[in-house]
Scaffold this motif. Structure first.
Motif, PDB file in Angstrom:
ATOM      1  N   THR A  13      -7.262  20.939  67.766  1.00 52.79           N
ATOM      2  CA  THR A  13      -7.802  22.080  68.497  1.00 52.79           C
ATOM      3  C   THR A  13      -6.972  23.322  68.755  1.00 52.79           C
ATOM      4  OG1 THR A  13      -8.976  20.177  69.762  1.00 52.79           O
ATOM      5  CG2 THR A  13      -8.804  22.286  71.047  1.00 52.79           C
ATOM      6  N   ILE A  14      -5.890  23.333  68.837  1.00 53.75           N
ATOM      7  CA  ILE A  14      -5.158  24.384  68.894  1.00 53.75           C
ATOM      8  C   ILE A  14      -5.009  25.357  67.717  1.00 53.75           C
ATOM      9  CG2 ILE A  14      -2.693  25.326  69.448  1.00 53.75           C
ATOM     10  CD1 ILE A  14      -2.204  22.751  71.047  1.00 53.75           C
ATOM     11  N   ASN A  15      -5.155  24.595  66.736  1.00 48.46           N
ATOM     12  CA  ASN A  15      -5.339  25.398  65.373  1.00 48.46           C
ATOM     13  C   ASN A  15      -6.465  26.157  65.441  1.00 48.46           C
ATOM     14  OD1 ASN A  15      -3.797  25.965  62.571  1.00 48.46           O
ATOM     15  ND2 ASN A  15      -5.653  24.804  61.988  1.00 48.46           N
ATOM     16  N   ALA A  16      -7.402  25.492  65.541  1.00 46.40           N
ATOM     17  CA  ALA A  16      -8.643  26.058  65.702  1.00 46.40           C
ATOM     18  C   ALA A  16      -8.802  27.234  66.573  1.00 46.40           C
ATOM     19  CB  ALA A  16      -9.824  25.037  65.896  1.00 46.40           C
ATOM     20  N   LEU A  17      -8.182  27.201  67.633  1.00 44.39           N
ATOM     21  CA  LEU A  17      -8.055  28.651  68.508  1.00 44.39           C
ATOM     22  C   LEU A  17      -7.432  29.393  67.862  1.00 44.39           C
ATOM     23  CD1 LEU A  17      -7.516  26.316  71.791  1.00 44.39           C
ATOM     24  CD2 LEU A  17      -9.617  27.633  71.397  1.00 44.39           C
ATOM     25  N   ILE A  18      -6.105  29.338  67.240  1.00 43.10           N
ATOM     26  CA  ILE A  18      -5.539  30.276  66.555  1.00 43.10           C
ATOM     27  C   ILE A  18      -6.329  30.955  65.521  1.00 43.10           C
ATOM     28  CG2 ILE A  18      -3.336  30.577  65.219  1.00 43.10           C
ATOM     29  CD1 ILE A  18      -2.066  28.306  66.731  1.00 43.10           C
ATOM     30  N   ARG A  22      -7.963  33.291  69.397  1.00 43.33           N
ATOM     31  CA  ARG A  22      -8.016  33.062  70.759  1.00 43.33           C
ATOM     32  C   ARG A  22      -6.826  32.598  71.304  1.00 43.33           C
ATOM     33  NH1 ARG A  22     -12.878  28.930  71.919  1.00 43.33           N
ATOM     34  NH2 ARG A  22     -12.252  29.223  74.075  1.00 43.33           N
ATOM     35  N   PHE A  23      -5.643  33.406  71.390  1.00 46.09           N
ATOM     36  CA  PHE A  23      -4.321  33.181  71.311  1.00 46.09           C
ATOM     37  C   PHE A  23      -3.863  32.701  72.714  1.00 46.09           C
ATOM     38  CE2 PHE A  23      -4.045  36.565  68.217  1.00 46.09           C
ATOM     39  CZ  PHE A  23      -4.186  35.639  67.040  1.00 46.09           C
ATOM     40  N   LEU A  50       3.675  34.094  65.038  1.00 44.79           N
ATOM     41  CA  LEU A  50       3.294  35.237  63.771  1.00 44.79           C
ATOM     42  C   LEU A  50       2.048  35.698  63.933  1.00 44.79           C
ATOM     43  CD1 LEU A  50       5.029  32.618  61.248  1.00 44.79           C
ATOM     44  CD2 LEU A  50       5.951  34.947  61.583  1.00 44.79           C
ATOM     45  N   GLN A  51       1.137  35.016  64.224  1.00 45.92           N
ATOM     46  CA  GLN A  51      -0.009  35.652  64.104  1.00 45.92           C
ATOM     47  C   GLN A  51      -0.233  36.958  65.263  1.00 45.92           C
ATOM     48  OE1 GLN A  51      -2.910  35.425  62.260  1.00 45.92           O
ATOM     49  NE2 GLN A  51      -2.580  33.562  61.337  1.00 45.92           N
ATOM     50  N   GLN A  52       0.517  36.869  66.310  1.00 48.14           N
ATOM     51  CA  GLN A  52       0.618  38.025  67.482  1.00 48.14           C
ATOM     52  C   GLN A  52       1.715  38.836  67.169  1.00 48.14           C
ATOM     53  OE1 GLN A  52       1.149  34.780  70.446  1.00 48.14           O
ATOM     54  NE2 GLN A  52      -0.322  35.875  71.629  1.00 48.14           N
ATOM     55  N   SER A  53       2.710  38.642  66.696  1.00 46.94           N
ATOM     56  CA  SER A  53       3.853  39.518  66.500  1.00 46.94           C
ATOM     57  C   SER A  53       4.648  38.922  65.224  1.00 46.94           C
ATOM     58  CB  SER A  53       4.613  39.823  67.540  1.00 46.94           C
ATOM     59  OG  SER A  53       5.665  40.681  67.095  1.00 46.94           O
ATOM     60  N   PRO A  54       4.666  39.268  63.878  1.00 40.63           N
ATOM     61  CA  PRO A  54       5.411  38.815  62.953  1.00 40.63           C
ATOM     62  C   PRO A  54       6.955  39.088  63.126  1.00 40.63           C
ATOM     63  CG  PRO A  54       3.703  40.407  61.938  1.00 40.63           C
ATOM     64  CD  PRO A  54       3.646  40.356  63.435  1.00 40.63           C
ATOM     65  N   GLN A  55       7.448  39.932  64.021  1.00 38.56           N
ATOM     66  CA  GLN A  55       8.824  40.288  64.210  1.00 38.56           C
ATOM     67  C   GLN A  55       9.270  39.037  65.135  1.00 38.56           C
ATOM     68  OE1 GLN A  55      10.054  44.004  65.814  1.00 38.56           O
ATOM     69  NE2 GLN A  55      12.121  43.511  65.505  1.00 38.56           N
ATOM     70  N   GLN A 372      -4.133  33.459  57.392  1.00 42.37           N
ATOM     71  CA  GLN A 372      -3.558  31.969  57.897  1.00 42.37           C
ATOM     72  C   GLN A 372      -2.168  31.568  57.241  1.00 42.37           C
ATOM     73  OE1 GLN A 372      -6.751  29.375  57.152  1.00 42.37           O
ATOM     74  NE2 GLN A 372      -8.148  30.835  58.125  1.00 42.37           N
ATOM     75  N   LEU A 373      -1.923  32.015  56.244  1.00 43.10           N
ATOM     76  CA  LEU A 373      -0.753  31.623  55.586  1.00 43.10           C
ATOM     77  C   LEU A 373       0.469  32.705  55.996  1.00 43.10           C
ATOM     78  CD1 LEU A 373      -2.032  30.578  52.079  1.00 43.10           C
ATOM     79  CD2 LEU A 373      -1.283  28.832  54.038  1.00 43.10           C
TER      80      LEU A 373
END
Length: 376
Positions: A13-18, A22-23, A50-55, A372-373
């Protein structure tokens, strides 16, 4: 410790949200699992960051590596290899994952050594890990057996692919048709075939009226569509090599296809471009625009038949393992090139395995998979 069914469902479920970006909600549901130090949750936390901020995401991932969290070193090596601009060496993380017995790291390292022609080191890596069934199958199929018992100290001699050493043979400049031998390794050819085996389905064509895929006698044989995953370094590396060789963004490609033709099967004369007069082209063009270039790679030597023929040019390219064939489907203004008419000749003896990749004018829906990767 095995993952409970409740935790597995929660992570799904969490992965689908990501994926849906829907962080905040994903973080809310993920944190209790992170507090329990569930390794899969810790890695998903890295994905979220990583999706929100790669650094920030990389910093968190490096901390997981220090804590020897299973899968963290491979994930770090994977991201760093495909993002050389970060400036952090991927090799120590790949070696750490290898020492932890990560099958994906073992396969990735062997493939990278074979890519640069270091067969002895690749054989040593595979032989030492033949207790892993997937590794053993690759080792036996390729005959890569080593009696070297020395311990591997590092992967500091691994290099990225050097495409500058490849040479090409022009066939028909009218459509920029040429081929490149030894673009892939035997390992990569086998890998693609193995990945396709359980996914093969009846081949289809795009209907000119509707833009939908339909079964047609024009195209027989089977096809498997492959999308890279976070565990498949080999496939993504092949796609990156194609993108780099032609200096075309990887996201402008469609998903990879692996095709299998048995005796009597063929792909009759056809075009790969979407014809502007076809009603279905408008729908087909929505995902990245026109198919302006076709890339094919033969994955085996066909005993007899199976060549790629261009009837309007009276030219053929022989099916030879590891040979890449490329040609333009359109002119520089992306208008159709009638001379690009081509066909996959019937297989007369043996079987034919072929990798295909269509390149489009603009990014395709494949971009989402790459994001996603953390590759784009």
């Amino acid at each position: 410790m095995s993952l409970s069914e409740d935790s597995r469902k929660a992570l799904k479920t969490i992965n689908a949200l990501i994926l849906d970006k829907r962080f905040s909600k994903a973080d809310e549901l993920l944190q209790p699992l992170v507090d329990l130090a569930i390794e899969e949750a810790l890695l998903m936390k890295a994905d979220l960051l990583l999706q929100q901020s790669p650094q920030i995401g990389l910093k968190y991932l490096f901390e997981l590596c220090k804590g020897n969290i299973a899968g963290a070193n491979f994930k770090a090596a994977f991201i760093l290899y495909f993002h050389p601009e970060v400036g952090v060496d991927f090799r120590p993380y790949l070696f750490s994952a290898f020492k932890q017995g990560d099958p994906e790291a073992i396969i990735a390292a062997a493939n990278l050594y074979l890519q640069q022609g270091v067969v002895a080191k690749a054989s040593q890596i595979l032989t030492k890990n033949r207790h892993i069934s997937e590794v053993n199958q690759l080792t036996e199929s390729l005959g890569l057996i080593s009696d070297n018992e020395e311990a591997l100290l590092d992967f500091n001699d691994i290099r990225r692919a050097d495409l500058s050493k490849l040479t090409y043979e022009s066939v028909a400049p009218e459509i920029n048709l040429f081929y490149v031998d030894d673009f892939l390794t035997d390992f990569e050819c086998l890998w693609l075939k193995n990945c396709a085996l359980c996914e093969l389905k009846r081949s289809m064509v795009v209907d000119g009226e509707s833009g939908s895929n339909i079964v047609s006698n024009v195209r027989t044989g089977s096809v498997a569509q492959l999308a890279p995953t976070a565990n498949d370094w080999v496939l993504l590396n092949i796609e990156m090599k194609i993108a780099a060789y032609f200096n075309i963004p990887i996201e402008n490609g469609e998903l990879s296809n692996v095709l299998k033709y048995e005796v009597g099967e063929e792909y009759k004369p056809h075009y790969d471009f979407f014809h502007p007069n076809d009603k279905g082209s408008e729908q087909a063009l929505k995902d990245g625009g026109q198919r302006f270039k076709t890339v094919l790679i033969y994955l085996n030597d066909v005993e007899q038949g199976g060549d790629t023929h261009f009837p309007r040019l009276s030219k053929s390219v022989r099916a030879k393992q590891k040979r890449l064939v490329v040609f333009n489907n359109t002119d520089n203004s992306y208008g159709p090139l009638p001379l690009s008419l081509h066909q996959g000749m019937p297989v007369i003896k043996g079987e034919k395995w072929l990798y295909s990749k269509w390149l489009r004018v603009k990014p395709t829906s494949y971009l989402k998979c790459l994001q996603q990767l953390h590759v784009r």
